[in-house]
Design an enzyme around this catalytic site. Structure first.
Site, PDB file in Angstrom:
ATOM      1  N   ASP A   1       0.988  -1.006   0.226  1.00 24.99           N
ATOM      2  CA  ASP A   1      -0.356  -0.112  -0.023  1.00 24.99           C
ATOM      3  C   ASP A   1       0.947   0.866  -0.394  1.00 24.99           C
ATOM      4  OD1 ASP A   1      -1.667   1.745   0.782  1.00 24.99           O
ATOM      5  OD2 ASP A   1      -1.786   1.572   2.749  1.00 24.99           O
TER       6      ASP A   1
ATOM      7  N   LYS B   1       2.164  11.421  -3.703  1.00 17.33           N
ATOM      8  CA  LYS B   1       1.495  10.554  -4.022  1.00 17.33           C
ATOM      9  C   LYS B   1       0.866  12.074  -5.060  1.00 17.33           C
ATOM     10  CE  LYS B   1      -1.475   7.099  -3.016  1.00 17.33           C
ATOM     11  NZ  LYS B   1      -2.360   5.936  -2.183  1.00 17.33           N
TER      12      LYS B   1
ATOM     13  N   GLU C   1      -6.929   0.707  -4.283  1.00 15.81           N
ATOM     14  CA  GLU C   1      -6.928   0.746  -2.173  1.00 15.81           C
ATOM     15  C   GLU C   1      -8.597  -0.093  -2.219  1.00 15.81           C
ATOM     16  OE1 GLU C   1      -5.672   4.281  -1.540  1.00 15.81           O
ATOM     17  OE2 GLU C   1      -3.726   3.877  -2.164  1.00 15.81           O
TER      18      GLU C   1
ATOM     19  N   ASP D   1     -12.479   5.757   2.143  1.00 14.58           N
ATOM     20  CA  ASP D   1     -11.040   5.944   2.716  1.00 14.58           C
ATOM     21  C   ASP D   1     -11.038   7.003   1.679  1.00 14.58           C
ATOM     22  OD1 ASP D   1      -8.910   5.578   1.624  1.00 14.58           O
ATOM     23  OD2 ASP D   1      -8.501   4.211   0.573  1.00 14.58           O
TER      24      ASP D   1
END
Ligand code: AMP
Length: 624
Positions: free
Chosen positions: A8, A70, A169, A190
């Site tokens: 992850d 990211k 994810e 999320d």
């Protein structure tokens, strides 16, 4: 076939797991934690730090410490600069217009920085498993577009991984949470550091099907932090008339304090923010002392948290599911620890979220489940994913013609016929787009290519078949074929998220070379950690020894401690290790002497003095 790890690759932290003997195990980072900060730093001495060590020195080295990379993956500089990323390092554009990071006169692409994080994880996995690890499943937000996925894959390759799959994810979270035998509908909410994702999934007989996904790629805990930082700066200005926003070191301290206060407020109602010596003026140093309540925090971020409602409702709508038909709501991402966020989730889904999962680990664990499926260790699961955004081409008048609608299960191949717009048109330009807007300019351009040599004909006569093929990683290839001549042109969408094949190969070589340097650096960090432990033990033991023992019993330890303290900050790993082990030996020796005294009357504490146990009496001890 070797084992593949699941990673992850998070905005704030990364987590890695692997299947071991039928169980999924989280691989701890070298620093003994279960997640590793996704932080890379460059020091003036030319060192590269990754993870906790990089995060720890962020305050003193804010310009060269890269976090939240990211958020830059596969993005144009223009998009990013509009967003006010609120980072202390320099983000600029390269000649292609991509966002890159500038450190010490060198530009780094986001995949390069991410590769440094992945490389650290890779060497950690190899240490942990005692074997080379070359394959990985890496997760991305479901809402990532093609370019961002390609950029992530490129990062994996630069780090030396064969990326078996780029996995969404939320899908990973569902894989970790559900038993394949269950038949359930699931919502995965999320909210991490930089992105929000919502997915509706269904599991039937071991088949995980993503029914719909939606989200917001620019929303997360970093934005909450930014609101707190703004509040702190304006309060300080009001009180002291000083603007802290132009001082990068102060700003970094405030940012860290803001995040700390935010996290504390997930469990307590009020958090103190104390930053001594934050600034100074002619009157002397200024200290920052404030208190933030949960209520105030909630009012600062209310509008941001509410932004999660619309994508959630859109996903439910797309999946044709009512909130009541969802069996479990899974929370993923650090920001879902906030009570205010949980309340929003309850409001949207009319139920309390599931409590049994750890939001920091569930995605990494799910990635490892998928890795075990792909390497054949597990055979009872199949994953059916969907494409998160509509894909199509630009047609006359700048209108987007969809070819693969969003939420279509992948892998998939779809074609659509097009024709020419003017008489005798011999060239058609295929402009590939991704997004939900009707006009091409509102969508993300994924690239363009031309199909040439179309025989002259009246407008509307040629037949040009445009095909889109999306593989199981969500990666797209496009081709255009003239039905009359059979001429074909094709492209892989921006194959590496802005990096050419040559660049990737060069970076892979560079990364390999750096792996050795990184390992050496890690060994030094480990030696220093061991030294810190020995210093701590020595201090404790010396304190006791100085009270009860003669100087000659502890003098040597005292000298060893002074010397170790100085050596600890050098780069001489062998000397640090030697002095650490000498100090530890002396700690053991002096501790023994203290123990001996303790067992006699001199060193015993007062409480023990009052109790006298009769050796041969099994009954209650008698008090003197
Ligand atoms: P992730 O991207 O999932 O690693 O999530 C990271 C984000 O979660 C960061 O913005 C953190 O500040 C935030 N976070 C982590 N723990 C907590 C907590 N206990 N309360 C509020 N936010 C948290």
């Amino acid at each position: 076939m070797g084992r593949a790890v699941g990673i992850d690759l998070g905005t704030t932290n990364s987590c890695m797991a692997v299947a071991e003997g039928g169980e999924i195990v989280v691989i701890p980072s070298g620093e003994g934690q279960r997640v590793m900060p996704s932080v890379v730093a460059f020091t003036a001495k030319g060192e590269r730090l990754v993870g906790l060590v990089a995060k720890r020195q962020a305050i003193t080295n804010p310009r060269n410490t890269i976090w939240s990379i990211k958020r830059l993956m596969g993005r144009h500089f223009e998009e990013v600069s509009e967003e006010r990323m609120n980072v202390s390092y320099e983000v600029r554009d390269n000649e292609k217009g991509d966002a890159v990071v500038r450190v010490f006169d060198r530009d780094y692409t986001p995949p390069e920085i991410s590769a440094m994080i992945l490389q650290r994880l890779k060497s950690r996995a190899e240490e942990f498993l005692g074997e080379p690890v070359t394959e990985a499943v890496i997760t991305v937000p479901a809402y990532f577009n093609e370019v961002q996925r390609e950029a992530t894959k490129a990062a994996g390759r630069i780090a030396g991984f064969e990326v078996r799959r780029v996995l969404n994810e939320p899908t990973a979270a569902a894989l970790a949470f559900m038993e394949p035998t269950e038949r359930k509908r699931l919502a995965v909410y999320d909210l991490g550091g930089g992105t929000f994702d919502i997915s509706i999934l269904q599991v039937v007989n071991g088949v995980f099907e993503v029914m719909a996904t939606s989200g917001n790629t620019h929303l997360g805990g970093d934005d909450f932090d930014a609101r707190i930082v703004e509040w702190i700066i304006s309060e300080f200005k009001r009180e002291h008339g000083l603007d802290l926003s132009s001082d990068p070191v102060a700003l970094q301290r405030i940012r860290e304090a803001a995040e700390r206060a935010k996290c504390e407020l997930s469990t307590v109602l009020e958090a103190g923010i104390n930053l001594p010596f934050i600034a100074s003026d002619e009157e002397g140093p200024k200290h920052l002392e404030m208190s933030l309540t949960r209520g105030l925090l909630e009012s600062l971020i209310e509008d941001l948290v509410k932004l999660t409602r619309e994508p959630s409702e859109k996903a439910l709508n797309d999946a044709s599911v009512r909130p009541e038909e969802i069996d479990h709501v899974l929370l993923v991402g650090g920001s879902t620890r906030m009570p205010f966020v949980r309340k929003m989730v309850e409001d949207i889904f009319h139920q309390k979220p599931a409590h049994s999962v750890n939001p920091d680990e569930v995605v990494g664990i799910g990635a490892a489940v998928e890795a075990s499926v792909l390497t054949g260790q597990r055979k009872d699961l199949v994953l059916l994913d969907v494409t998160p955004l509509t894909l199509g081409v630009e047609t006359l008048g700048g209108v987007m013609a969809p070819i693969v609608e969003r939420n279509t299960p992948i892998p998939i191949k779809r074609s659509r016929m097009f024709t020419s717009a003017v008489d005798n048109q011999q060239v058609v330009s295929i402009h590939v787009l991704q997004g939900e807007r009707e006009l091409a300019e509102g969508n993300r351009s994924l690239g363009r290519f031309e199909l040439v040599g179309i025989p002259p004909a009246k407008r509307g006569a040629p037949r040009i078949e445009v095909s889109f093929e999306i593989d199981s990683n969500g990666l797209l290839s496009v081709s255009a074929k003239d039905a009359i001549t059979g001429r074909l042109q094709s492209m892989r969408v921006n194959p590496s998220g802005g990096l050419s094949e040559d660049e990737i190969h060069r970076l892979m070589k560079e990364a390999e070379a750096n792996a050795e340097i990184d390992k050496a650096r890690m060994r030094l960090v480990e030696s220093r950690n061991a030294a810190d432990q020995a210093i701590y033990d020595a201090q404790r033991v010396l304190e006791a020894a100085k009270k009860h023992l003669e100087k000659e019993s502890w003098e040597e330890l005292d000298t060893a401690l002074v010397s170790l303290r100085m050596t600890r900050d050098t780069t001489d790993r062998v000397r640090i290790a030697k002095e650490t082990s000498r100090t530890s030996e002396l700690v053991t020796q002096v501790s023994r002497l203290i123990e001996v005294l303790d067992s006699g009357s001199i060193g015993a504490s007062e409480e023990q003095d009052q109790l006298y146990v009769l050796e041969d009496s099994p009954e209650e001890p008698h008090e003197l």
